[in-house]
Design a protein around this motif. Structure first.
Motif: not given
Length: 185
Positions: A151-156, A180-185, A43-45
């Motif tokens: 499980n948390v990433w910074l995306n560009a 943005g930021i994405s997180a896996g659960f 999930f992210g955005g």
């Protein structure tokens, strides 16, 4: 324009030499336990913000699914509140839409991205009359992911619209940058 594309490409090339802290997604499945269904979702955005005589507040949540360790696909929603005070009459409107996307990871940090989006804009004619219309986009480009924690990433990413609809509010071949930021659960 060429200078911007060159600098973005150079940035992406240089950053490919930085290794991720967690590359377990790229270990062949036969060497590790298979992931549960919930571990394949992420999930992210993004959130967009512009303040001043032109104010835009945008929210773009997404959900993705890891089809293979390198390929994922997902959906993204979009909502933007716009207040434009640059003209004699103040214009307030909302834009909204959705998209489907696919990402292919070249290395753990670098991915290719393709996205088909349909966004509903309030468009104005020369007389100031408005009407709502759906505008299609086909974004292609690349992105970079940097792990921030478990499980948390910074995306560009940088994307270009290859459809170039005449109803698009953007100039031809204007790049779209997002972080943005994405997180896996």
């Amino acid at each position: 324009m060429f200078k911007k594309i060159f600098l973005a490409s150079l940035f992406l090339f240089v950053t490919t030499f930085i290794y991720a802290q967690d590359s377990t997604d790229f270990v062949p499945t036969s060497n590790k336990q298979s992931k549960s269904l919930s571990e394949k979702f992420y999930f992210g955005g993004n959130i967009g913000l512009a303040l001043g005589s032109y104010t835009m507040i945008g929210v773009y949540p997404l959900i993705g699914y890891k089809i293979t360790p390198k390929l994922s696909a997902g959906v993204k929603l979009a909502y933007e509140y716009i207040q434009d005070k640059r003209y004699a009459s103040n214009n307030n409107t909302s834009n909204y839409g959705a998209s489907v996307f696919a990402r292919y990871r070249i290395i753990p940090q670098l991915y290719l991205h393709a996205e088909y989006a349909g966004l509903n804009y309030e468009l104005y004619d020369a007389l100031g009359e408005s009407k709502r219309e759906w505008v299609p986009f086909l974004f292609v480009g690349a992105g970079y992911s940097q792990p921030l924690g478990n499980n948390v990433w910074l995306n560009a990413q940088i994307l270009f619209d290859v459809l170039q609809s005449n109803k698009s509010p953007y100039r031809n071949w204007e790049p779209f940058y997002s972080v943005g930021i994405s997180a896996g659960f």
